[in-house]
Design a protein around this motif. Structure first.
Motif, PDB file in Angstrom:
ATOM      1  N   ILE A   1      41.362  22.038 -58.001  1.00 31.46           N
ATOM      2  CA  ILE A   1      40.614  21.531 -57.997  1.00 31.46           C
ATOM      3  C   ILE A   1      39.287  23.062 -57.571  1.00 31.46           C
ATOM      4  N   ASP A   2      38.631  22.979 -58.029  1.00 29.91           N
ATOM      5  CA  ASP A   2      37.635  24.280 -58.237  1.00 29.91           C
ATOM      6  C   ASP A   2      36.925  24.242 -56.967  1.00 29.91           C
ATOM      7  N   LEU A   3      37.222  25.609 -56.097  1.00 29.78           N
ATOM      8  CA  LEU A   3      36.449  25.762 -54.713  1.00 29.78           C
ATOM      9  C   LEU A   3      35.628  26.829 -55.005  1.00 29.78           C
ATOM     10  N   GLY A   4      35.634  27.427 -55.393  1.00 27.37           N
ATOM     11  CA  GLY A   4      34.054  29.014 -55.716  1.00 27.37           C
ATOM     12  C   GLY A   4      34.255  29.570 -54.701  1.00 27.37           C
ATOM     13  N   GLY A   5      35.748  29.772 -54.284  1.00 27.16           N
ATOM     14  CA  GLY A   5      35.796  30.855 -53.786  1.00 27.16           C
ATOM     15  C   GLY A   5      37.626  30.770 -53.173  1.00 27.16           C
ATOM     16  N   LYS A   6      37.638  32.094 -52.099  1.00 24.48           N
ATOM     17  CA  LYS A   6      39.180  31.913 -52.003  1.00 24.48           C
ATOM     18  C   LYS A   6      39.004  30.945 -50.422  1.00 24.48           C
TER      19      LYS A   6
ATOM     20  N   VAL B   1      36.260  27.587 -47.453  1.00 26.75           N
ATOM     21  CA  VAL B   1      36.142  28.878 -48.635  1.00 26.75           C
ATOM     22  C   VAL B   1      35.854  29.837 -47.857  1.00 26.75           C
ATOM     23  N   GLN B   2      36.237  31.245 -47.235  1.00 22.60           N
ATOM     24  CA  GLN B   2      36.266  31.887 -46.893  1.00 22.60           C
ATOM     25  C   GLN B   2      34.685  32.924 -47.539  1.00 22.60           C
TER      26      GLN B   2
ATOM     27  N   GLU C   1      43.993  33.312 -55.352  1.00 20.02           N
ATOM     28  CA  GLU C   1      43.551  34.449 -55.671  1.00 20.02           C
ATOM     29  C   GLU C   1      43.125  33.733 -56.810  1.00 20.02           C
ATOM     30  N   THR C   2      43.062  32.186 -57.129  1.00 24.55           N
ATOM     31  CA  THR C   2      42.512  31.218 -58.259  1.00 24.55           C
ATOM     32  C   THR C   2      40.894  30.694 -57.840  1.00 24.55           C
ATOM     33  N   GLU C   3      41.105  30.840 -56.513  1.00 16.11           N
ATOM     34  CA  GLU C   3      39.711  30.333 -56.082  1.00 16.11           C
ATOM     35  C   GLU C   3      40.009  28.605 -55.713  1.00 16.11           C
ATOM     36  N   ASP C   4      41.097  28.164 -55.632  1.00 11.30           N
ATOM     37  CA  ASP C   4      40.903  26.306 -55.870  1.00 11.30           C
ATOM     38  C   ASP C   4      42.607  26.088 -55.196  1.00 11.30           C
ATOM     39  N   ILE C   5      42.183  24.604 -55.810  1.00 10.08           N
ATOM     40  CA  ILE C   5      43.616  23.754 -55.480  1.00 10.08           C
ATOM     41  C   ILE C   5      44.714  23.194 -55.954  1.00 10.08           C
TER      42      ILE C   5
ATOM     43  N   TYR D   1      38.133  30.758 -41.600  1.00  8.88           N
ATOM     44  CA  TYR D   1      39.268  30.651 -42.315  1.00  8.88           C
ATOM     45  C   TYR D   1      40.792  29.758 -41.892  1.00  8.88           C
ATOM     46  N   GLY D   2      40.556  29.507 -40.567  1.00 11.62           N
ATOM     47  CA  GLY D   2      41.596  28.031 -40.485  1.00 11.62           C
ATOM     48  C   GLY D   2      40.588  26.472 -39.887  1.00 11.62           C
ATOM     49  N   ALA D   3      41.083  26.393 -39.284  1.00 11.11           N
ATOM     50  CA  ALA D   3      40.201  24.512 -39.071  1.00 11.11           C
ATOM     51  C   ALA D   3      41.575  24.082 -38.465  1.00 11.11           C
ATOM     52  N   THR D   4      41.370  23.005 -37.478  1.00  9.70           N
ATOM     53  CA  THR D   4      42.256  21.679 -37.296  1.00  9.70           C
ATOM     54  C   THR D   4      40.826  20.745 -36.668  1.00  9.70           C
TER      55      THR D   4
END
Length: 427
Positions: free
Chosen positions: A333-338, A355-356, A315-319, A382-385
């Motif tokens: 940490i700002d991601l610039g997206g969700k 970052v979807q 919701e705040t587009e960060d970590i 969305y997902g990653a492994t």
């Protein structure tokens, strides 16, 4: 939030299909499609080893699942480049990723994904389906044990169950359900007919799995070998009149700490638990937005030194970066997206975060605690492994035509969670 809290992770799809149907599958269509995608070598190692030990090139790979077109972007960890994108006909929002990077170092090892009405295993070398388990629900979360023997699944409504699956590809019973816990008799808050097991994370000792229960407001500890509930801890709200609603969690590698995300109140909270006694977790700290936590924490990963946690707050587009010893937010940490999830590379040095809303993957360097690269991937990642094997894939424009010629529906095999959602939560 009271007893009438909306189901924000997964809308109820009815109360049918509670019994699990396990099967080991080597589907002709999947195998043929897998053969089609491996014909061509685009994205193979530069030494041609494709994961063999014959060369000096690393095969460490991150797999990013693009929900927009059901493709997989394949990232070379050494260069931080997308070396291929392949049509998969499925997509995963929460693939098993806690121990997968260090377990998947052979071409026949499985990647476990949440898809359709259950979970599925893709052979990492070919990305073809080799096992599938139906759970009677589209809301599933899964994690493999550190030794690779078991897959533990949390299946939410209507199933409200835990499943243990044989995850050893060398076993005669690979892909079979070996034990089940039906949890419907526990009930749940409001009109929910069960506790809503809503994630699973496994202690590095491999004996216990931790399950946050969204509708039960409990943290459940499952003895994996006995496959029974060992302990169940009530989770109290931080404010009266609200439901704590624990939903996701991550165990630290040192076996001392457990993070649990709570869909609590307006902005959510983050809990830090002491699991030094693995069967008896004790909550130590509850962080809120007043402590600098980003809004509505969804999932988390913990650094290789078990001193720092990374909480994904879309919701705040960060970590939100958490100092575990201090029990405090150390920065954002700002991601610039969700972004909803992330995965470590096999060396556990870099965190790859889809970052979807930007169609990118942010590469977070753990030592720097900052984004050092952004990689363009497919739509709506969305997902990653991750794995220590690089599949050979054909990236030609004819891959969809080949799938159609094989009689394979390119729209089949989707994860429940596609688009801008977190298994029912619209952002």
């Amino acid at each position: 939030m009271g007893d009438d809290m909306d189901d924000v992770l997964f809308p109820n799809h009815g109360d049918d299909g509670r019994a699990a149907v396990s099967r080991r599958t080597l589907l002709a269509g999947s195998m043929a499609a897998g053969a089609a995608t491996t014909a061509g070598c685009a994205g193979a190692d530069t030494d041609g080893s494709n994961g063999d030990d014959g060369g000096d090139e690393s095969s460490d790979t991150v797999f990013v699942f693009n929900t927009g077109d059901k493709t997989i972007s394949i990232v070379d960890v050494a260069s931080d480049e997308v070396v291929a994108t392949t049509q998969s006909r499925l997509t995963a929002s929460f693939p098993s990723n806690q121990y997968a990077p260090t377990l998947t170092d052979e071409e026949t090892d499985p990647l476990w994904l949440n898809v359709d009405e259950g979970v599925r295993a893709l052979e990492v070398g070919s990305l073809s389906t080799v096992a599938a388990v139906e759970t009677g629900t589209g809301a599933n979360w899964q994690e493999v044990t550190p030794d690779g023997r078991h897959l533990v699944v949390s299946a939410r409504e209507p199933s409200h169950a835990q499943y243990r699956v044989d995850a050893d590809p060398g076993s005669d019973s690979f892909g079979d359900v070996t034990a089940t816990i039906d949890r419907t008799d526990e009930g749940g808050r409001g009109d929910n007919d069960g506790p809503g097991p809503c994630d699973v994370t496994i202690h590095p000792g491999g004996e216990y799995a931790y399950v946050p229960d969204l509708y039960g407001d409990t943290l459940t500890v499952v003895d994996i070998e006995a496959f029974e509930i060992e302990t169940q801890v009530e989770v109290d709200p931080v404010e009266s009149g609200t439901a704590p609603a624990p939903w996701m969690g991550t165990a630290a590698g040192d076996g001392e700490t457990l993070f649990v995300e709570n869909n609590e109140g307006e902005t959510g909270t983050e809990s830090i638990w002491d699991v030094s006694d693995p069967a008896s977790p004790t909550e130590v700290t509850r962080l809120t937005s007043d402590d600098g936590l980003g809004s509505l924490p969804l999932t988390s990963e913990i650094g290789p030194d078990s001193a720092v946690g990374y909480v994904f707050t879309p919701e705040t587009e960060d970590i939100s970066v958490i100092d575990i010893e201090a029990g405090a937010v150390a920065g954002r940490i700002d991601l610039g997206g969700k972004a909803f999830v992330g995965t470590w590379d096999p060396a556990h040095e870099k965190l790859y975060v889809p970052v979807q809303t930007a169609d990118e993957v942010a590469v977070v360097d753990h030592a720097a605690r900052a984004v050092t690269e952004t990689l363009d991937v497919g739509p709506d990642p969305y997902g990653a492994t991750a794995a220590a094997v690089r599949p050979e894939v054909d990236t030609s424009d004819s891959r969809l035509e080949r799938l159609t010629a094989l009689g394979v529906d390119p729209d089949s095999g989707t994860s429940y969670c596609i688009g801008e959602c977190a298994c029912g939560h619209e952002w």
